[in-house]
Design a protein around this motif. Structure first.
Motif, short mmCIF file in Angstrom:
data_model
loop_
_atom_site.label_atom_id
_atom_site.label_comp_id
_atom_site.label_asym_id
_atom_site.label_seq_id
_atom_site.Cartn_x
_atom_site.Cartn_y
_atom_site.Cartn_z
N LYS A 1 0.84 -1.24 -0.07
CA LYS A 1 -0.09 0.18 -0.01
C LYS A 1 0.88 1.36 0.13
O LYS A 1 0.50 2.28 -0.72
N TRP B 1 2.43 1.52 -3.19
CA TRP B 1 1.35 1.80 -4.23
C TRP B 1 1.19 3.37 -4.41
O TRP B 1 1.05 3.85 -5.45
N ILE C 1 1.12 1.63 -12.10
CA ILE C 1 -0.06 1.29 -11.39
C ILE C 1 -1.05 1.27 -12.36
O ILE C 1 -2.06 0.34 -12.18
N GLU D 1 -3.70 -2.05 -12.48
CA GLU D 1 -4.92 -1.67 -12.37
C GLU D 1 -5.96 -2.29 -13.55
O GLU D 1 -6.81 -2.95 -13.33
N TYR E 1 -5.90 1.74 -5.14
CA TYR E 1 -5.50 0.47 -4.16
C TYR E 1 -6.72 0.42 -2.99
O TYR E 1 -7.17 -0.75 -2.68
N ASP E 2 -7.19 1.53 -2.39
CA ASP E 2 -8.15 1.32 -1.31
C ASP E 2 -8.84 2.74 -1.35
O ASP E 2 -8.73 3.43 -2.00
N ASP F 1 -6.49 5.69 -0.94
CA ASP F 1 -5.85 6.01 -2.29
C ASP F 1 -6.87 6.66 -3.24
O ASP F 1 -6.26 7.60 -3.70
N TYR G 1 -11.99 -1.81 -5.55
CA TYR G 1 -10.38 -1.52 -5.05
C TYR G 1 -9.33 -2.60 -5.21
O TYR G 1 -9.83 -3.79 -5.12
N CYS G 2 -8.15 -2.34 -5.61
CA CYS G 2 -7.35 -3.36 -6.07
C CYS G 2 -6.73 -4.23 -4.75
O CYS G 2 -6.40 -5.29 -4.93
N SER G 3 -6.64 -3.46 -3.74
CA SER G 3 -6.24 -4.32 -2.45
C SER G 3 -7.44 -5.47 -2.31
O SER G 3 -6.76 -6.69 -2.06
#
Length: 230
Positions: A128, A131, A143, A147, A155-156, A159, A182-184
């Motif tokens: 994180k 990122w 990034i 994505e 990320y979240d 972000d 979200y990517c997380s």
């Protein structure tokens, strides 16, 4: 079959060969999982380079998949050797096979248990942090690539609130494609599923391997008592 098994009861020799065939197939599963893992984590190559590789990130993205792949290959070779020495009743070969399988059993149980219970907050924090840092740099394209691959945006929530949705993948109308995903969540769901596969395969192999070790030991004892070994 009696012609081919003159001195060893088939209830020791044949089951050992069958178990090794099953273990060979499970070893192939490990190779496939390891290969998938290597391909999956290769997406993070540029991210690792931009972030600077830490031990935590390197462990989960390089060491684990490569280790699973290597163990799978070694396991496939060992089970083939196990079939040969069992069929030919080679005492020395069976002893080496048993010792190596015992070592591998300990390794697999350790890996399987670790993979099933794996959770490392340090890695999440590290990813994180990097990122967000890379999103603010001139390497933000890395990034965007991640994505696009994971079909996510930011990320979240933190972000997102930092305004990094501007680098998310967009459609032809310049509208963000994956807002709200979200990517997380996507990344760790994928990582956890792969770790679960590794853990499940490791435990399954460990159980079957334990049974095969018992047959191998009984076969060694039988050969020793009858002086039928070569």
């Amino acid at each position: 079959m009696a012609v081919y098994l003159p001195s060893t009861p088939r209830y020791l020799k044949v089951p050992l060969i069958i178990l090794n065939v099953i273990l060979w197939l499970l070893g192939l599963v490990l190779v496939i999982i390891g290969g998938i893992g290597v391909g999956f984590f290769s997406q993070f190559k540029e991210f690792r380079e931009a972030a600077g590789v830490t031990d935590a990130i390197k462990s989960i993205s390089v060491s684990v998949p490569a280790g699973v792949l290597s163990i799978g290959i070694f396991f496939m070779i060992l089970t083939i050797a196990g079939c040969i020495v069992a069929y030919k009743e080679k005492m020395v070969g069976l002893v080496f096979y048993t010792v190596l399988m015992l070592v591998l059993l300990v390794v697999l149980i350790g890996i399987g248990g670790e993979a099933l219970t794996y959770h490392n907050d340090d890695i999440e924090i590290e990813i994180k942090k990097n990122w967000i840092r890379i999103s603010n740099s001139n390497e933000s394209d890395e990034i965007n690539k991640l994505e696009s691959y994971f079909q996510c945006c930011c990320y979240d929530e933190e972000d997102y609130l930092l305004g990094h949705a501007t680098i998310c993948p967009k459609d032809i109308n310049q509208v963000n494609l994956y807002n709200g995903t979200y990517c997380s969540d996507v990344i760790y769901t994928a990582i956890n599923s792969k770790l679960y596969l590794v853990g499940s395969a490791g435990v399954a192999i460990g159980v079957i391997e334990l049974v095969s070790l018992m047959f191998a030991l009984f076969l060694i004892i039988r050969l020793y008592k009858t002086n039928a070994y070569k």
